[in-house]
Enzyme design. Structure first.
Site, PDB file in Angstrom:
ATOM      1  N   CYS A  94    -109.928  12.284 -36.014  1.00 16.76           N
ATOM      2  CA  CYS A  94    -108.607  13.160 -35.635  1.00 16.76           C
ATOM      3  C   CYS A  94    -107.709  13.418 -36.601  1.00 16.76           C
ATOM      4  CB  CYS A  94    -108.034  12.545 -34.352  1.00 16.76           C
ATOM      5  SG  CYS A  94    -106.963  13.710 -33.226  1.00 16.76           S
ATOM      6  N   ARG A 128    -102.491  20.820 -25.690  1.00 17.84           N
ATOM      7  CA  ARG A 128    -103.185  19.782 -26.042  1.00 17.84           C
ATOM      8  C   ARG A 128    -104.628  19.714 -25.379  1.00 17.84           C
ATOM      9  NH1 ARG A 128    -100.711  16.553 -29.447  1.00 17.84           N
ATOM     10  NH2 ARG A 128    -101.916  15.038 -29.460  1.00 17.84           N
ATOM     11  N   HIS A 203    -112.119  10.012 -30.244  1.00 21.80           N
ATOM     12  CA  HIS A 203    -111.502   8.562 -30.260  1.00 21.80           C
ATOM     13  C   HIS A 203    -111.906   7.458 -29.509  1.00 21.80           C
ATOM     14  CE1 HIS A 203    -107.540   9.818 -32.200  1.00 21.80           C
ATOM     15  NE2 HIS A 203    -107.507  10.626 -31.571  1.00 21.80           N
TER      16      HIS A 203
END
Ligand code: GLN
Length: 254
Positions: A94, A128, A203
């Site tokens: 990320c 997002r 993640h």
């Protein structure tokens, strides 16, 4: 095996979201279970980066990315660039992935300059991109795992970013998105691979649920260090694969 591998965790205090540091633990444990010795170094703001066999760089927020960008300019960028060109394996997640690219343009139009090691650009989008991701690994990596009667070529993870990343033609995606947004929510690509660098939006923690990816990186670290090929001993990682498969099932992707 009495081989030592040096792992550098880049900016562990400044870039530390979503448990990404778990990737360091997974790399260490899976390597140790094969008899390697693992030495972990860290390099944060104002601390030098030493040459290593593997680099890990996790995610962080815009403000921290801006601090890291300034810290990276100069010698650190030069060292990482040389290491990348020498095929040193790196795992970038990320914010760390964005920072080794050319730039990240924030929502208020500020350009956070990256190390320019990957020919990628990231521009903050209006929403997002959050949720589980599943991708089919790029076959160029040659990574697959036989689990019972299933040939696994997937990677599972969790994304949370607003940056939309676009890859230049000479940079290959890590995979094709089956579920989730991936690099930009538009072209169905996820992550990037260049030489032995893997960048991803996955993640928490990517390597724990994707042991095939962890072993790929351990293998590369050894092979680049020694110039010798290696086949890693199999581990009993049925629990890790259950975690992987449960994410596939959860995503209705049996
Ligand atoms: N700030 C970046 C984005 O939102 C990176 C976030 C992260 O590392 N999770 O795109």
């Amino acid at each position: 095996m009495d081989q030592e591998l040096i792992l550098t965790h880049l900016y562990p205090k400044t870039m530390n979201t979503y448990g990404d540091q778990g990737n360091v633990l997974v790399f260490k444990k899976r390597a140790e279970w094969r008899g390697f010795k693992i030495k972990i170094l860290t390099a944060d703001l104002d601390e030098p980066i030493k040459k290593s066999d593997f680099y890990f760089f996790g995610g962080g927020q815009d403000q921290e990315q801006s601090l890291v960008s300034k810290d990276l300019i100069g010698l650190k960028t030069e060292l990482l660039k040389a290491e990348a060109e020498n095929f040193k394996p790196m795992l970038l997640i990320c914010g760390g992935y964005q920072l080794l690219g050319e730039y990240y343009q924030t929502a208020d139009n500020k350009k956070i300059v990256g190390a320019g090691i990957l020919a990628i650009r990231t521009i903050a989008g209006p929403k997002r991109m959050i949720g589980d991701i599943v991708l089919n690994l790029n076959p160029v990596l040659g990574i697959s795992e036989q689990i019972n009667d299933k040939k696994i070529t997937t990677v599972v993870g969790f994304e949370n970013h607003s940056g939309k990343t676009y890859l230049d033609k000479n940079i290959k995606p890590l995979g094709q998105i089956v579920k989730g947004y991936g690099n930009n929510g538009e072209d169905k690509t996820e992550g990037a691979c260049y030489k032995n660098i893997i960048g991803s939006y996955g993640h928490g923690s990517l390597l724990a649920k994707n042991p095939h990816l962890a072993d790929y990186l351990i293998k590369k670290a050894f092979e680049v260090k020694t110039g010798e090929k290696i086949e890693l001993e199999n581990l009993d990682d049925s629990l890790e694969w259950q975690a992987h498969l449960s994410r596939l099932n959860y995503s209705n992707l049996k």
